[in-house]
Design an enzyme around this catalytic site. Structure first.
Site, mmCIF file in Angstrom:
data_model
loop_
_atom_site.group_PDB
_atom_site.id
_atom_site.type_symbol
_atom_site.label_atom_id
_atom_site.label_comp_id
_atom_site.label_asym_id
_atom_site.label_seq_id
_atom_site.Cartn_x
_atom_site.Cartn_y
_atom_site.Cartn_z
ATOM 1 N N LYS A 22 0.845 -1.204 0.000
ATOM 2 C CA LYS A 22 0.000 0.000 0.000
ATOM 3 C C LYS A 22 0.876 1.249 0.000
ATOM 4 C CE LYS A 22 -1.752 1.485 4.070
ATOM 5 N NZ LYS A 22 -1.432 2.880 4.416
ATOM 6 N N ASN A 23 1.903 1.259 0.849
ATOM 7 C CA ASN A 23 2.693 2.482 1.039
ATOM 8 C C ASN A 23 3.721 2.708 -0.057
ATOM 9 O OD1 ASN A 23 1.139 2.937 3.223
ATOM 10 N ND2 ASN A 23 2.689 2.423 4.752
ATOM 11 N N CYS A 115 -4.838 11.836 13.230
ATOM 12 C CA CYS A 115 -5.530 10.536 13.160
ATOM 13 C C CYS A 115 -5.292 9.859 14.498
ATOM 14 C CB CYS A 115 -4.996 9.709 11.995
ATOM 15 S SG CYS A 115 -3.372 9.067 12.298
ATOM 16 N N ARG A 120 0.462 14.091 13.523
ATOM 17 C CA ARG A 120 0.991 13.833 12.181
ATOM 18 C C ARG A 120 1.005 15.108 11.329
ATOM 19 N NH1 ARG A 120 -1.097 8.212 10.099
ATOM 20 N NH2 ARG A 120 0.690 8.466 8.722
ATOM 21 N N ASP A 303 4.892 0.150 12.004
ATOM 22 C CA ASP A 303 3.649 -0.447 11.481
ATOM 23 C C ASP A 303 3.487 -1.897 11.883
ATOM 24 O OD1 ASP A 303 3.544 1.364 8.307
ATOM 25 O OD2 ASP A 303 3.128 1.936 10.381
ATOM 26 N N ARG A 395 -8.518 -0.830 4.843
ATOM 27 C CA ARG A 395 -7.671 0.217 4.260
ATOM 28 C C ARG A 395 -6.311 -0.348 3.882
ATOM 29 N NH1 ARG A 395 -6.702 5.250 7.574
ATOM 30 N NH2 ARG A 395 -5.368 5.448 5.761
HETATM 31 C C1 EPZ Z 1 4.321 6.755 6.529
HETATM 32 O O1 EPZ Z 1 3.530 7.759 7.124
HETATM 33 C C2 EPZ Z 1 3.401 5.556 6.353
HETATM 34 N N1 EPZ Z 1 2.298 5.924 5.463
HETATM 35 C C3 EPZ Z 1 2.880 5.127 7.725
HETATM 36 O O2 EPZ Z 1 2.096 3.961 7.533
HETATM 37 C C4 EPZ Z 1 4.067 4.758 8.603
HETATM 38 O O3 EPZ Z 1 3.598 4.420 9.881
HETATM 39 C C5 EPZ Z 1 5.013 5.969 8.693
HETATM 40 O O4 EPZ Z 1 5.415 6.383 7.375
HETATM 41 C C6 EPZ Z 1 6.278 5.655 9.489
HETATM 42 O O5 EPZ Z 1 6.942 4.574 8.903
HETATM 43 C C7 EPZ Z 1 2.535 5.974 4.127
HETATM 44 O O6 EPZ Z 1 3.636 5.736 3.660
HETATM 45 C C8 EPZ Z 1 1.352 6.324 3.268
HETATM 46 P P1 EPZ Z 1 6.333 10.038 8.673
HETATM 47 P P2 EPZ Z 1 4.091 9.270 7.195
HETATM 48 O O7 EPZ Z 1 6.197 11.329 7.948
HETATM 49 O O8 EPZ Z 1 4.936 9.551 6.019
HETATM 50 C C9 EPZ Z 1 6.580 13.248 12.121
HETATM 51 C C10 EPZ Z 1 0.182 2.635 7.722
HETATM 52 O O9 EPZ Z 1 -0.260 2.025 8.681
HETATM 53 N N2 EPZ Z 1 6.445 14.260 11.058
HETATM 54 O O10 EPZ Z 1 7.462 9.137 8.332
HETATM 55 O O11 EPZ Z 1 2.917 10.157 7.455
HETATM 56 C C11 EPZ Z 1 5.329 12.400 12.275
HETATM 57 O O12 EPZ Z 1 4.396 13.045 13.123
HETATM 58 C C12 EPZ Z 1 0.703 4.044 7.882
HETATM 59 O O13 EPZ Z 1 0.280 2.169 6.566
HETATM 60 C C13 EPZ Z 1 6.470 15.610 11.393
HETATM 61 O O14 EPZ Z 1 6.579 15.969 12.562
HETATM 62 O O15 EPZ Z 1 4.990 9.209 8.488
HETATM 63 C C14 EPZ Z 1 5.878 11.129 12.877
HETATM 64 O O16 EPZ Z 1 6.001 11.302 14.271
HETATM 65 C C15 EPZ Z 1 0.432 4.546 9.267
HETATM 66 N N3 EPZ Z 1 6.353 16.546 10.410
HETATM 67 C C16 EPZ Z 1 7.270 11.007 12.249
HETATM 68 O O17 EPZ Z 1 7.576 12.309 11.736
HETATM 69 C C17 EPZ Z 1 6.221 16.195 9.081
HETATM 70 O O18 EPZ Z 1 6.121 17.096 8.217
HETATM 71 C C18 EPZ Z 1 7.341 10.028 11.094
HETATM 72 O O19 EPZ Z 1 6.269 10.327 10.241
HETATM 73 C C19 EPZ Z 1 6.181 14.818 8.756
HETATM 74 C C20 EPZ Z 1 6.304 13.880 9.763
#
Ligand code: EPZ
Length: 415
Positions: A22-23, A115, A120, A303, A395
């Protein structure tokens, strides 16, 4: 609303075929916005989130047909916006922002709300676009970004962000000059996207490391590519083999994407051996409790944190599970407690004491991976478990009840 009903206690045996990730599919499908002509992507999983991004793209004037093999043509983009009613159901909609600004010079994307697992924010995505010369404003819940022509920049991500890395890598492919992403995410899904972009003619090096360099080109051409297997789905079934004391062949997974999990599961006593096109995974004699700390790739994936917690809930001893990526990713704990688990949360750590058995209960899914952990717990619990709000599972898992019942589980979906 559908719910899933599971009668626990059956060991799982047999083969399970892993679907496309998915990702990886979500950013790759968004990347089609960067090119004219028809892109063809193979091994797209059949998931609710895939349906959502299709709606989002079609809403922009993009033509899409096909499912597992999906053809996407973005010759004409008539609307450069991602409306709240779609974005609120899938935060990954933010992935259209970079491609739209790069190709069209303008984008209006609803701020993804928080969420279940955390606030996030997307501040790092927006700051990087500003560093590349975009004008970004937040107006009544929408991101409004404009740039005549993005320019290459030296970007430093304060945190490793998966979709942040993907968004800016896509934007940089059509920028003027060279962009360097420092502290970039190293996930396999980032590498899959980079390979697709290179197939479109983008100049990218370093994907898979924490420094990615992109030299902008004037235009990209459509590509044909395949989506990598879903390492999180594969990991979920591997853990199921250990929990139910069975043996499962995980067909079509990529073991290289699962090294941190393979090591952890071996420490719990499981046997994991490579086979022709995947892994043979069998339960150990007993379940040894282990500590787990989630980290960006190649560390243990956040995840899979809820899933391994369900496993440790029936472990032989004490396990400390630290969630370092998200601030509130223990929503599954209260549901596991209702099934008889012994878990105490202390800040970002969950202290899990293994219990001899779990008991079936009525439970409720909260987020995608938390619901997977409830399915796993239900597969070993004594008696019947009902899991409501199953749309969370749909999802991210393709026909999860069909895949588990093919392995011998007593699982069914009821309206
Ligand atoms: C991706 O989300 C995945 N989703 C998530 O999978 C996964 O849990 C996550 O990466 C971590 O591996 C997709 O790829 C579609 P991040 P993402 O930006 O990109 C903080 C699932 O179950 N952050 O790597 O949204 C954030 O709050 C989903 O399939 C900021 O602060 O995650 C988090 O604490 C859930 N500011 C950390 O970084 C930003 O601008 C990592 O988030 C961006 C992120």
């Amino acid at each position: 609303m559908d719910k899933i009903v599971i009668e626990g206690g059956k060991p799982l045996y047999g083969d399970v075929r892993i679907s496309g990730a998915k990702n990886a599919a979500l950013p790759v499908m968004a990347s089609a916005l960067l090119t004219e002509g028809t892109n063809t992507f193979h091994n797209i999983p059949d998931l609710v989130d895939i349906k959502t991004i299709k709606k989002l793209l079609i809403n922009m004037g993009v033509q899409i047909d096909g499912d597992e093999t999906c053809r996407i043509n973005a010759d004409k983009i008539t609307h450069c916006d991602a409306p709240y009613d779609l974005v609120k159901t899938m935060r990954a909609s933010i992935l259209v922002l970079g491609p739209l600004v790069a190709r069209m010079g303008v984008a209006r994307v609803s701020l993804p709300g928080g969420c279940a697992i955390g606030a996030r924010p997307v501040n790092l995505h927006l700051k990087a676009l500003e560093d590349m010369g975009a004008h970004v404003e937040l107006n009544s819940g929408y991101i409004e970004a404009r740039a005549k022509k993005l320019k290459g920049a030296d970007i430093y991500f304060d945190l490793q962000t998966v979709t942040g890395t993907e968004n800016i890598m896509m934007a940089a492919t059509l920028a003027h000059g060279t962009t360097v992403l420092n502290n970039a995410a190293r996930e396999p899904e980032v590498v899959n996207l980079a390979e697709v972009l290179k197939g479109m003619g983008a100049k990218i090096s370093g994907a898979g490391t924490d420094v990615i360099t992109i030299t902008g080109v004037t235009s990209l051409k459509p590509a044909e590519a395949s989506i990598i297997p879903d390492r999180i789905e594969a990991g979920t079934f591997m853990i199921a083999a250990g929990m139910t004391r069975g043996e499962i062949n995980i067909i079509g997974c990529n073991p290289q994407h699962l090294e941190s999990l393979i090591n952890k599961l071996r420490d719990t006593g499981m046997k994991i051996t490579p086979i022709k096109n995947g892994l043979k995974v069998s339960a150990g004699k007993k379940i040894t409790s282990v500590d787990v700390k989630t980290l960006p790739y190649p560390g243990f994936p956040t995840d899979l944190q809820a899933q391994i917690m369900a496993y440790m809930a029936i472990g032989g001893g004490l396990s400390v599970i630290s969630e370092t990526v998200f601030e509130n990713r223990f929503m599954h704990v209260s549901e596991l407690l209702r099934m008889g688990a012994d878990i105490v949360i202390q800040g970002g750590n969950a202290i899990v004491r293994g219990v001899p058995k779990l008991h079936g209960a009525q439970t409720m899914a909260t987020d995608l991976r938390a619901s997977a952990s409830l399915v796993l717990a239900a597969l070993v619990a004594e008696g019947t478990t009902e899991i409501s709000r199953v749309y969370h599972i749909d999802r991210g898992y393709e026909t999860i009840e069909k895949k588990f019942s093919a392995l011998g589980a007593d699982i069914k979906r009821v309206k």
